[in-house]
Every structure is written in C-alpha cells, then in structure tokens.
Design an enzyme around this catalytic site. Structure first.
Site, PDB file in Angstrom:
ATOM      1  N   LYS A  68      60.607 -19.529  72.853  1.00 11.60           N
ATOM      2  CA  LYS A  68      59.908 -18.238  73.409  1.00 11.60           C
ATOM      3  C   LYS A  68      59.880 -17.195  72.688  1.00 11.60           C
ATOM      4  O   LYS A  68      61.154 -16.428  72.922  1.00 11.60           O
ATOM      5  CB  LYS A  68      60.174 -18.209  74.786  1.00 11.60           C
ATOM      6  CG  LYS A  68      59.255 -17.854  75.755  1.00 11.60           C
ATOM      7  CD  LYS A  68      59.427 -16.217  75.785  1.00 11.60           C
ATOM      8  CE  LYS A  68      58.492 -15.283  76.560  1.00 11.60           C
ATOM      9  NZ  LYS A  68      58.642 -13.881  76.236  1.00 11.60           N
ATOM     10  N   CYS A  74      70.461  -4.163  68.029  1.00 15.03           N
ATOM     11  CA  CYS A  74      71.493  -4.192  69.112  1.00 15.03           C
ATOM     12  C   CYS A  74      72.884  -3.790  68.389  1.00 15.03           C
ATOM     13  O   CYS A  74      73.717  -3.409  69.015  1.00 15.03           O
ATOM     14  CB  CYS A  74      71.729  -5.668  69.562  1.00 15.03           C
ATOM     15  SG  CYS A  74      71.887  -7.002  68.209  1.00 15.03           S
ATOM     16  N   GLU A  98      73.179 -12.971  73.928  1.00 18.62           N
ATOM     17  CA  GLU A  98      73.552 -12.121  72.843  1.00 18.62           C
ATOM     18  C   GLU A  98      72.790 -10.823  73.151  1.00 18.62           C
ATOM     19  O   GLU A  98      71.627 -10.922  73.252  1.00 18.62           O
ATOM     20  CB  GLU A  98      73.127 -12.577  71.637  1.00 18.62           C
ATOM     21  CG  GLU A  98      73.812 -11.449  70.379  1.00 18.62           C
ATOM     22  CD  GLU A  98      73.000 -10.254  69.991  1.00 18.62           C
ATOM     23  OE1 GLU A  98      73.149  -9.154  70.467  1.00 18.62           O
ATOM     24  OE2 GLU A  98      71.942 -10.586  69.482  1.00 18.62           O
ATOM     25  N   GLU A 123      71.683   2.336  75.856  1.00 19.37           N
ATOM     26  CA  GLU A 123      71.344   1.951  74.543  1.00 19.37           C
ATOM     27  C   GLU A 123      69.866   2.500  74.585  1.00 19.37           C
ATOM     28  O   GLU A 123      69.014   2.165  75.402  1.00 19.37           O
ATOM     29  CB  GLU A 123      71.564   0.336  74.622  1.00 19.37           C
ATOM     30  CG  GLU A 123      70.811  -0.283  73.370  1.00 19.37           C
ATOM     31  CD  GLU A 123      70.789  -1.631  73.304  1.00 19.37           C
ATOM     32  OE1 GLU A 123      70.940  -2.214  72.254  1.00 19.37           O
ATOM     33  OE2 GLU A 123      70.716  -2.335  74.148  1.00 19.37           O
TER      34      GLU A 123
END
Length: 495
Positions: free
Chosen positions: A190, A300, A265, A398
């Site tokens: 996906k 990330c 993750e 973030e």
C-alpha cells in the site's frame, strides 16, 4: 549515458503512466470508479488519476494473496529458486531505472540526480541482497535429550501488508517487500497516496520476473486502505513506515482485529553533536547541511538538531552558512539540482508554519525562512535557526522539511541530556577526535543508529535500521529484517 535536463523533460512529456491497482496479476480500476489526482509538486501539473481501492479491491487482493500463499507456489519454492526469481526482479528494476527514477521525481519532487543514483539503484540492491541471502540461512538443532531430535525452523508468516511512506517511495517499499518476498510471503503493498507511481509500475515488473499472481499486489489509496489492511482478519503481518501518530493507530487496529504482527519504523528528531575536538569542522558543517537539506529534509533520520559546543559555535556557524548556500531549490528534472520540491501543499504549509513558529518563539534565523519561487511550485529555501534553548517547538517536533535547529551546549553531559530529551530514538551522530569519547557518547545515545564523524553514510544492507522509543520497533535491512516476516517453529521428534 546520463541524460541532460532537456532529455529528462522530453522523456517526461512522452512517459506513459499507469494509475490502476494491481490485483492477482493484472491492473484493475476501482469498482466504484473512485480516483484521486496525482500532481507534480514542482509544477502543479496533473500526472494521472490513481484508482482508489475500495472494499471490493481490498477483499479481492487479500483473497488472492491468501490463496496464492496457501497454494505453496511461492512459499514452498526452494529458497534458491525464489532467490533466482527475485534476482530477475532486481535486474528488471535496473533495466527500467530511468523510467522508475523519472516516475519518482515527477511524483515526489525529488531531484533526478538522487532518484537515479540512490533511490532506484538502492531498491534493486535491496531485492538482490535478500535474493542472495535467503538460501544461506538455516535453522537450529537444539541440544536436548539424545532420544529427541529437536529442530528450530522458520516459516513464512503468510500475508504481509506493507504500508510505506511518500519520502522514499521505491526504496522504503523495497525494504519491506524485499525480505518479505524472500522469506516466502505474499505481499500487499500500500503506497502513500502522495507518491504511488513507482509501486504501481513495480507490480508489472514483479510479474514479468516470474513472481506468481497474488504474491505481489499493489493497492493505492489513502488512510482508509491502510486501516482496512491493519484491521483485516486474514492478514498476518503489517509492516509500516511513517509517522508515529499513524503507527500507533495501526498498532491499535492490529490488536483489535486478529493480533497480527506489527512492525513500525516511525519518526525521528535526530541530534548531530559537534564536540570541540571535532577533527574537521568544515566537513562536519557540510555533513550537517546534507543531513537536513538532502531530500528537502523529508527524512525520518534527518539531522534536524545540531548540538554544537559553545567554544566552536561561531566557527561552526560560519562553515555551515557556506555549506548551506550550495543547496538551492530548482527544477527536479535538472541533473544539477540538489533540492527539489516539497511533496504537497499540506506538507508545504506545515513546514512554513514551523518556520513562523521558530521566528515567533525567538530563534535567530540564520538562513532561508521563505518559500522559493512561490508561483512556480512547492519549493522552500534551506532554513536554519540558532535557538536560544532546546525546548522550542522547532527543536522538539518532527518537521519533515529543510529546517535545522542549532543548539549550544557546554559539556558532554549536557549534550547527551539534550540529545536524549525527545520521544524519538532513530538516529544520532557525534563528531570527535577521541576514540574513547566516540565510544562513550555512542553508548549513551538512545538511538538505533549512531554515526561517528559522518552522517547518514554507510547505507549498506548489512546494517539493521530502526529506532528506540517512539521511533518504532523491529528493524529493516540486514538479516534481522527476515525475522519480521517469519515465525519460529519448534519440532520435537522422539526416536
């Protein structure tokens, strides 16, 4: 030969783009006709309408995956045979490298120099690495009573849903489907609705390589598709890369359905610590610029916090300012471009809001801070702040954009305290000339990867990748990744 800017533009103008889901060996449109638009973030150009998988497509894909897995036509193939097919798959990725790189650049705004040199070759390397590894790992014979033969073996887990992010679409996908396929599973990929094009194209290449129908499928769509996969009772495992907030929702969905295995993750707010005995301050500054401005900061592992000792702060800032000047947002189809466009308007507005937050909370703007070419695409200048304290919003949250926070410290203990004072624990770095200091600091940093005197280097498949704390669980890459896609079985045979 490498293509020129004009040649990439010509290629883009003639490229045929597939936008349908891939289910049980063929491309199919959504039964209800629902689609969403795929736009080029560098130009706003409409690329293609993407089929939005609904309940019928999800059920068809899961049924096909279960049927294909249970048939054993992939899971019971000898590892060597699976490996040969996967190596053919990797070869096809390389043969179509320019096409895949162009799709990635048009879809995600990434510089073509990066997609041709890093993303697509990295995906092929990942598939090839696991193809070559899978016939070289075995089980155990347990030391038990001599009247018992005790075997410990690994078996494919079954149907794996791989839900992948938009920042490295083909590369992050390969980190999931590479080991999952090698281990003998059926995979439903996906892709993010923001960058689905390479995943859709890969499906046809997988079939061409000889991967059986139902074993590799692609379901485009938004969060509703991911949630349906996480909740589905006939999916055995979900592997997800994305935000921590969404990862938590997936974990809840998995627990409330069939307690499927979940591997996450997630986010990061990685510290890059520059100690006063840094062996090469100019190189550290260039590395720090790359750590936050590469891929427009949409990483990330981005080194979004530089922690620099007070004694060398001014010298570092001077070197960093020179290094940052090399990152100029430009047309992603130009092979010379080092920065491309932000993925979409939502992320673009979010990054600009964080920049405004930094200014309003008293951070000193060192460079950037504005949209670039506001009328020509979603470009943002490489931005850096010198922060008066480490608790500013831009120092803690973030951002996923080209925004750096520079924070001053006075001793190692303070640096480590600031570095670890985050909900994340994905990556970190330390710069020092002292080997003992490097070891001591690395051990104290709560992060899944620690670089010493470099940042984001050594991206070899032999190293596991993942994080501590709310950066997730499990590991991508390396032989450890295979653990996520298999179950341990103990077999005891009485003689």
């Amino acid at each position: 030969m490498a293509r020129t800017h004009a040649q990439w533009q010509d290629f883009a103008n003639t490229l045929s783009i597939e936008g349908r889901a891939f289910i049980d060996g063929q491309y199919v449109a959504a039964a209800d006709g629902r689609t969403f638009a795929c736009l080029n973030p560098a130009t706003g150009q409409h690329l293609v309408n993407i089929s939005w998988a609904g309940a019928p497509e999800i059920e068809q894909a899961v049924s096909a995956a279960r049927r294909a897995f249970d048939s054993g036509k992939w899971s019971t193939l000898a590892p060597l045979a699976r490996g040969r097919i996967l190596k053919d798959f990797a070869l096809l990725i390389r043969e179509h490298a320019d096409e895949l790189a162009l799709l990635e650049t048009l879809d995600a705004g990434k510089p073509i120099g990066d997609t041709t040199a890093v993303d697509v070759p990295g995906a092929a390397y990942c598939v090839e690495w696991f193809a070559e590894a899978i016939d070289k790992i075995g089980g155990e014979v347990a030391p038990v009573d001599p009247k018992i033969v005790g075997l410990v073996t690994r078996e494919a887990i079954g149907v794996v849903a791989a839900i992948v992010p938009w920042n490295f679409p083909i590369l992050m996908a390969s980190w999931k489907f590479g080991p999952a396929l090698a281990a003998g599973n059926a995979v439903i990929l996906k892709p993010s609705e923001k960058s689905p094009l390479t995943a859709i194209r890969l499906a046809a290449l997988a079939k061409q390589a000889g991967i059986p129908d139902g074993i590799f499928q692609v379901l485009p769509g938004a969060g509703d598709v991911g949630k349906a996969l996480a909740m589905h009772m006939d999916i055995d495992c979900v592997a997800f890369t994305g935000s921590t907030a969404v990862g938590k929702l997936i974990a809840v969905d998995a627990a409330q359905s069939n307690l499927k295995r979940v591997w996450l993750e997630l986010g990061g707010k990685s510290p890059n610590i520059i100690l006063p005995d840094c062996p090469d301050l100019a190189r550290a500054a260039r590395s720090a610029a790359g750590a936050i401005f590469y891929n427009m900061g949409e990483m990330c592992t981005a080194g979004s916090r530089v922690l620099v000792h007070a004694d060398i702060k001014d010298a570092f800032i001077a070197e960093f300012s020179k290094a940052a000047a090399a990152y100029v947002p430009a047309d992603p189809l130009d092979p010379q471009s080092r920065m491309g466009a932000i993925i979409d308007r939502v992320q673009y507005d979010k990054v600009l809001a964080y920049i405004a937050s930094g200014i309003s909370e008293g951070a000193q703007l060192l460079c950037g801070g504005r949209a670039a070419y506001a009328d020509a695409g979603l470009f943002i200048e490489p931005t850096a702040f010198v922060c008066p304290r480490p608790d500013l919003t831009i120092c803690r949250e973030e951002i996923f954009g080209p925004v750096l926070s520079i924070i001053t410290f006075h001793d190692i203990d303070e640096a480590i305290r600031i570095a670890n004072d985050t909900e994340y624990g994905l990556a970190a770095a330390v710069w020092t000339s002292d080997l003992s200091t490097a070891h001591r600091v690395s051990r104290r940093l709560r992060a899944g990867t620690v670089w010493v005197n470099c940042y984001d280097e050594g991206g070899d498949m032999n190293f596991p990748f993942g994080g501590f704390k709310q950066s997730g669980n499990g590991r991508d890459k390396s032989l450890h990744a295979l653990e996520k896609y298999s179950e341990l079985k103990s077999t005891l045979i009485k003689l």
